[in-house]
Design an enzyme around this catalytic site. Structure first.
Site, PDB file in Angstrom:
ATOM      1  N   HIS B  50       0.808  -1.205   0.000  1.00 12.99           N
ATOM      2  CA  HIS B  50       0.000   0.000   0.000  1.00 12.99           C
ATOM      3  C   HIS B  50       0.852   1.272   0.000  1.00 12.99           C
ATOM      4  CE1 HIS B  50      -3.816   2.048   0.832  1.00 12.99           C
ATOM      5  NE2 HIS B  50      -3.070   2.898   1.497  1.00 12.99           N
ATOM      6  N   TYR B  53       4.280   0.606  -3.021  1.00 12.77           N
ATOM      7  CA  TYR B  53       4.045   0.286  -4.437  1.00 12.77           C
ATOM      8  C   TYR B  53       5.126  -0.644  -4.983  1.00 12.77           C
ATOM      9  CZ  TYR B  53       0.573   3.974  -4.334  1.00 12.77           C
ATOM     10  OH  TYR B  53      -0.524   4.728  -4.027  1.00 12.77           O
ATOM     11  N   HIS B  96     -10.855   1.966  -1.043  1.00 11.23           N
ATOM     12  CA  HIS B  96     -11.081   1.497   0.326  1.00 11.23           C
ATOM     13  C   HIS B  96     -11.857   0.190   0.256  1.00 11.23           C
ATOM     14  CE1 HIS B  96     -10.900   3.313   4.597  1.00 11.23           C
ATOM     15  NE2 HIS B  96      -9.700   3.077   4.129  1.00 11.23           N
ATOM     16  N   ASP B 118      -6.481  14.162   1.542  1.00 10.11           N
ATOM     17  CA  ASP B 118      -5.405  14.308   0.567  1.00 10.11           C
ATOM     18  C   ASP B 118      -5.543  15.617  -0.206  1.00 10.11           C
ATOM     19  OD1 ASP B 118      -3.834  12.092   0.979  1.00 10.11           O
ATOM     20  OD2 ASP B 118      -5.028  10.796  -0.312  1.00 10.11           O
TER      21      ASP B 118
END
Ligand SMILES: Nc1ncnc2c1ncn2[C@@H]1O[C@H](COP(=O)(O)OP(=O)(O)O)[C@@H](O)[C@H]1O
Lengths: 79, 579, 220, 79
Positions: B50, B53, B96, B118
Site C-alpha cells: 500500500h 508500491y 477502500h 489528501d
C-alpha cells in the site's frame, strides 16, 4: 414474549456522538460530566413460546440485523 | 518484553508483519542491528504494498505525467493542474475496498474522508467527490447489504462534510462477490501560489499534531497477535476505523483558515499508517530528520503503547510543520474549531526519526532508507489468453427490438442509478451545474464562468478480455465523457484494482492495462497526475476482473457553452460522428 | 437590508445562502460565529443548512443551545425576521422558536432532488413575492425532514395560516405534507427545501429568487 | 455518581426507524415480530456528591439537552 436488546459500541470504537454530548453538557453548566457512553435499546415481541425460544430468536435477530458485530456488542434481556 | 527490546523478534513476528525473510535481512543491514517491535512495525507499514508500491512502481513510471498545464504530477498527496486565473485544480482517487467489505458503512465513509484529506492537505477546498463502485451479482446474498451500507456511508460522510458527490459508477459482476471495489475521487480548487506540500524543513521548527485523538483503530490484524499483547480481550479489538465527518468538516475549515496565514512549512494527513507514514514522508521529502515525543500525542484511550500510537489509523488527523514562533497563532485557530492541537516534536538535520516515550528512545531509524529503500519487484507476467470474439448473429434476431431495448435498460449496469445518487447531496455549495445522470458532472468554479467537468470510467469486462485495449478504452471513455459536455480534457487520476500480483497472469493484466492507459494518455495528451494501486483483491483464489478506474478532469472556459445530453426541443438535426 | 448568517460547527450551506442574499440585496451578509452572544441591529438573521455538531443526539439539538440562540430568540421576539433552512429549521424547532420537530425521513434514506412545492401563504415577508398556491421547484437535501407535530398543533398552524410551503406529493412523511412553517408573529420561517440553491438558471431553477426578493423588498 | 438516562418517544409519536426495523425483521424470517420500540440510553458520570444531587443534575441535563419534550420522555436510573 417481550425481549429487550441493548446494543453498544465495543470498547475502543470511536463514538463521536458521545464526545459531542459530553462537550455540550460541559458548556451548558455541567463541567464535571465524564465518561459519556451511549446504548441503543430495541424492545420487541418475538412471538416465541418460551424463554429459550425467545432468546434464540433474539440472538438471531441481533446477528442478522440489529447489531453490527464488527463494531457493536449486545446483551439480551427477557421480560 | 518492552517495545524497545529487539530480542523477541522471531521469524513468526516478522511474517505476521507481512515482511519476507529477505526483506527482514535488508532491514538488519540498513540498521546494522535487529529492529525492535516499534521499528519492525514501522518498516512493515512503510514497506507494505500500500505505501511502497513495490509491485507496481516500475510500471507506473510508464505513465506520461507532464504537460504545460500540469503543476504537480504523481508523488505528492494529489495531482495539481493549472486552470488559469491563478487557480489550480487538485485531485486524486483512492480505494477502500477491503474495509468496505468488512464494514460497508464505515469502510466507505472513511474512504471518502481519507481522499478529502489528501486534497485539503494541499491547500485546496474540496468541491466534489465521485465514487466508482463494483459489487457482486445483484442476487448474491451479500450484495444488498454491502451496497446499501456503502452508499449510506459515502453519503453519510460527504453530505455531512458539505462536499457534493456529483458522479461515479456502479456496476455488478460475479467476480466481485467476495471482494467489492469502493474507489472515491475528490477534487479541490486552490490558489496557484498557495499550494502546500509535505516537505519538512527548517531545523527546530515545531511538528504539531491536529485533529482528532488517537485510538486503537485499524492497527492491522496480524500485529494484534504479536508478543506485546497478552490480554485476550485486547487482541479481539476491532480493526476497522470509524469516521467522524463532523470532525473532518472542522478540520477542513481550521486547516484552510491556518493556510490563509503564513505559518505552514509542510503539512501531511495521517492516512494509512497514520503517524508513521506522515512523519516519514515529510522528513524524507524535506531531506531532514524529526524527533517526536509520543507522550505528547493526544490519546483517546489509556495505556496505548508506542507501537499502537505509531500504527494507529484513527481518522481525521493531520501532522503539520509550523514556522517557529507561530504555535500560538495556530493553536488559537484549532481551539476555535474545537480540535486537538499538540506540539509533538521538531525538525532536525540528522536525517533520523527519533521517537521517545516515557523518557526512553523507542525507535531510532534513518529516514531515507525506510521511505526510499523499500524493495521494488519486477514480478513475472503472463499474457491473458485471447478470448474468442462474439460473432455477429446472422439470420433472424433472437428477440424483437423493443423487448431487447427494455431488457438492456433493465439490466443492473445500465439501469438508472437515481436511487443511489439521490442519497448523496450533490448540490451543496450551489455550484453543481450538471448533476449525476449525464456523461460527466460539471461543477462551476466558484465566482467565475468556468466549470470543471468530472467523470470516472472503466469497463472491467473489456480489461479482462484484453487488458491493453481495456486500459486504453477506460482512458478514451473518460476523454469522451469530458468532451461530451463541452470540456477540454486536462488530466486523469486513477485507481488500479487487481488481484494478487504474485500470480503472473494477474501481473500481466496490471502491466498491460497500465501500458494501454499510458498509450491512450500519450496519444490524447491527457497525462496522469495522481493515482493509487490496490492489489490482492481476491477471495479463495478467485480474482476480481481487472479494474483500472480512471478519473478524468476537464475544463469548460465558459459555462454558457456547456453541452448536455437533453434534447433541447423539436426540429433539431441528430448527427452521428466517429466510426 | 442588514443580514447576518449564523454559522455553527458543521454548517455547510452558508456559502450558498450568502450568495443568494448578496444577489438579492447587493450587500454581503455579515457572518457570525455561534459563540457570539450579541448581534448588531439587523433586519434578517439566517440559519443555514448543514450538519451542525454532526447531527449528533438530535439534528439541531446541540446548536440550539449555543450562546447566540438566546440573542436570536430576543431579536425574534422584537420582530426581526429570522429564516432557518434545513438544519436551520431543525435548530429553530429545537430552540423552541418554531413548534414541532423534524424526524428521520419515512424512507430512512437521505434525499437529494428537486421537488415541487406549493406556496401555501403569501402573508409573510418571505413569501409575499409569490402568488398564493403557486407551484415552485426547490431542491431538498436532508435525512431528517419528516415534520412532526401533534394534531392540535397542526390544526393551529393551519387555522392561523402559518404553513408557508407544502410538498406537492408525499416526500418524507411530514404531517400535512408540510415543508415550511411560520411563527405566530409570522417573522420566523423554517423550511426544509433550499431556495438558496434555486436562484440561478445554471442551478436548474430560479424559483427561490422571489423569496429573497420579497425579503429585500420588505426589509429595505 | 454514574447515571443512566433512558430516552424514548412519547406514546403516539410514530417512529419511522422502529417501523423499518419491524419490517426488515419480518422479511428476514421473523414474521411474528410486533410492537418494536426504540430507546436511547445515555450513561454518564455527573460528579455529584449524593443520589439526590445526581438526580437533580441528570434531570436538568434532560430538560436542557438530552430529551426533546415535544416527542420524547425520559427516565433516570442511578447506579
Ligand atoms: N456510484 C455513483 N455515484 C454517483 N453517481 C453515480 C454512481 N453510479 C452512477 N452514477 C451516475 O449515474 C449516471 C450513469 O452512470 P453510468 O451508467 O456509469 O454512465 P455512463 O455509462 O454514461 O458513464 C452517471 O451520471 C453517473 O455519474
Amino acid at each position: 414474549m417481550r425481549v429487550k436488546v441493548a446494543i453498544g459500541l465495543r470498547p475502543g470504537v470511536l463514538d463521536p456522538e458521545a464526545v459531542a454530548i459530553e462537550r455540550s453538557l460541559k458548556g451548558l453548566g455541567f463541567p464535571d460530566v465524564a465518561n459519556v457512553k451511549r446504548q441503543k435499546i430495541i424492545e420487541l415481541d418475538v412471538g416465541a413460546p418460551d424463554r429459550e425460544a425467545a432468546l434464540t430468536a433474539a440472538r438471531a435477530m441481533c446477528e442478522k440485523l440489529l447489531a453490527n458485530p464488527v463494531i457493536e456488542s449486545y446483551t439480551i434481556d427477557i421480560a | 518484553m518492552t517495545s524497545s527490546d529487539s530480542s523477541a523478534i522471531t521469524p513468526k513476528t516478522v511474517a505476521e508483519h507481512g515482511l519476507s525473510s529477505t526483506e527482514f535481512e535488508r532491514i538488519k543491514e540498513i540498521l546494522g542491528r535487529a529492529p525492535n517491535l516499534v521499528e519492525l512495525g514501522i518498516f512493515s507499514v512503510m514497506w507494505s504494498e500500500h505505501c511502497s508500491y513495490k509491485s507496481s512502481r516500475r510500471h507506473l513510471a510508464k505513465f506520461p505525467t507532464k504537460a504545460p498545464w500540469v503543476v504537480q504530477g504523481p508523488g505528492e498527496n494529489a495531482g495539481v493542474v493549472d486552470i488559469g486565473d491563478g487557480q489550480v485544480v487538485v485531485f486524486k482517487m483512492e480505494s477502500h475496498n477491503h474495509p468496505s467489505y468488512i464494514e460497508p458503512y464505515q469502510g466507505a465513509a472513511t474512504g471518502v474522508g481519507g481522499i478529502m484529506r489528501d486534497i485539503f492537505t494541499m491547500g485546496a477546498r474540496p468541491v466534489a467527490v465521485l465514487d466508482a463502485l463494483r459489487f457482486g451479482e445483484p442476487r448474491h446474498p451479500k450484495t444488498r447489504h454491502l451496497i446499501s451500507g456503502v452508499v449510506a456511508g459515502i453519503g453519510g460522510y460527504g453530505n455531512c462534510v458539505g462536499v457534493p458527490t456529483v458522479g461515479g459508477e456502479c456496476t455488478f459482476h460475479a467476480s466481485f462477490n467476495g471482494n467489492i471495489l469502493v474507489n472515491a475521487m475528490c477534487v479541490g480548487i486552490a490558489h496557484a501560489d498557495k499550494v502546500f506540500y509535505a516537505r519538512a524543513a527548517g531545523v527546530g521548527n515545531p511538528v504539531v499534531y491536529v485533529g482528532a485523538k488517537t485510538g486503537r483503530d485499524g492497527i492491522h490484524g496480524a500485529t494484534m497477535a504479536s508478543a506485546e499483547f497478552t490480554d485476550e480481550t485486547e487482541a479481539k479489538r476491532p480493526t476497522v476505523q470509524v469516521g467522524d465527518p463532523f470532525t473532518e468538516k472542522l478540520l477542513i475549515e481550521a486547516c484552510l483558515e491556518l493556510m490563509a496565514r503564513d505559518c505552514i512549512v509542510a503539512i501531511q494527513d495521517m492516512g494509512a499508517a497514520g503517524l508513521t507514514s506522515s512523519s516519514f514522508e515529510m522528513a524524507a521529502s524535506g531531506g531532514t530528520g524529526i524527533e517526536m515525543d509520543l507522550d505528547q500525542v493526544p490519546l483517546r484511550e489509556t495505556g496505548m503503547t508506542a507501537y499502537e500510537i505509531m500504527l494507529s489509523e484513527s481518522q481525521e488527523r493531520m501532522l503539520i510543520v509550523l514556522k517557529a514562533g507561530h504555535e500560538d497563532e495556530a493553536r488559537a485557530i484549532f481551539e476555535k474549531w474545537e480540535l486537538d492541537f499538540a506540539t509533538v516534536g521538531h525538525v532536525t538535520d540528522t536525517g533520523r526519526m527519533v521517537l521517545r516515550m516515557g523518557g526512553e528512545v523507542v525507535a531510532d531509524l534513518p529516514v531515507a532508507p525506510v521511505s526510499g529503500a523499500s524493495p521494488v519487484y519486477d514480478r513475472p507476467t503472463l499474457p491473458s489468453p485471447k478470448l474468442l470474439p462474439i460473432m455477429g448473429v446472422t439470420g433472424a434476431p433472437p428477440m424483437d427490438v423493443r423487448e431487447a431495448a427494455l431488457k438492456l435498460l433493465g439490466s443492473p449496469d445500465i439501469a438508472s442509478k437515481r436511487w443511489l445518487y439521490e442519497q448523496y447531496d450533490h448540490l451543496v455549495r450551489g455550484d453543481t451545474v450538471q448533476r449525476p445522470g449525464g456523461d460527466a458532472a460539471v461543477v462551476r468554479v466558484d465566482g467565475s464562468k468556468k466549470g470543471l467537468a468530472l467523470t470516472t470510467d472503466c469497463t472491467p469486462r473489456y480489461c479482462e478480455a484484453d487488458p491493453f485495449q481495456g486500459g486504453m478504452q477506460a482512458v478514451a471513455e473518460a476523454w469522451r465523457n469530458l468532451i461530451a459536455v463541452g470540456a477540454r480534457p486536462l488530466a486523469i487520476t486513477n485507481c488500479l484494482n487487481f488481484g494478487n500480483p504474485e500470480r503472473p497472469r494477474i501481473m500481466g493484466q496490471l502491466v498491460a492495462c497500465i501500458e494501454g492507459m499510458a498509450e491512450a494518455c500519450r496519444v490524447l495528451d491527457f497525462p496522469v497526475v495522481s493515482g493509487n494501486v490496490s492489489l490482492y483483491n481476491e477471495t479463495d483464489g478467485r480474482p476480481i476482473q481487472p479494474t483500472p478506474n480512471v478519473g478524468g478532469v476537464g475544463l469548460i472556459d465558459d459555462l454558457a457553452r456547456m453541452t448536455g445530453l437533453a434534447l433541447p426541443g423539436e426540429g433539431f438535426v441528430i448527427l452521428m460522428v466517429g466510426e | 437590508m442588514r443580514a447576518a448568517i449564523i454559522t455553527f460547527p458543521g454548517s455547510n450551506r452558508e456559502v450558498d445562502l450568502a450568495r443568494a442574499l448578496e444577489a438579492a440585496t447587493g450587500h454581503r451578509p455579515l457572518s457570525v460565529w455561534h459563540k457570539e452572544s450579541e448581534l448588531p441591529d439587523l433586519d434578517l438573521i439566517a440559519l443555514p443548512g448543514g450538519f451542525s455538531y454532526g447531527d449528533y443526539l438530535r439534528c439541531g439539538a446541540v446548536a440550539a443551545r449555543s450562546p447566540i440562540m438566546t440573542e436570536i430568540a430576543r431579536q425574534a421576539g422584537r420582530g426581526v425576521a429570522v429564516i432557518g433552512i434545513c438544519n436551520g429549521f431543525q435548530i429553530l424547532t429545537e430552540a423552541g422558536l418554531l413548534p414541532g420537530v423534524l424526524m428521520r425521513n419515512k424512507g430512512l434514506a437521505f434525499l437529494c432532488k428537486p421537488v415541487t412545492l406549493e406556496v401555501a401563504t403569501r402573508q409573510s415577508v418571505f413569501t409575499s413575492g409569490y402568488e398564493a398556491g403557486q407551484e415552485v421547484v426547490f431542491p431538498v437535501a436532508h435525512h431528517d425532514g419528516n415534520y412532526t407535530i401533534d394534531a392540535e398543533g397542526q390544526k393551529r398552524l393551519e387555522d392561523e395560516d402559518r404553513v408557508a410551503f407544502r410538498y406537492k406529493g408525499e416526500l418524507n412523511g411530514s404531517v400535512g405534507r408540510i415543508a415550511g412553517i411560520l411563527s405566530t408573529g409570522r417573522n420566523v420561517l423554517g423550511l426544509m427545501p433550499h431556495p438558496e440553491d434555486a436562484t440561478e438558471p445554471l442551478q436548474g431553477s430560479i424559483d427561490g429568487k422571489p423569496l429573497f426578493a420579497s425579503l429585500a423588498a420588505a426589509l429595505g
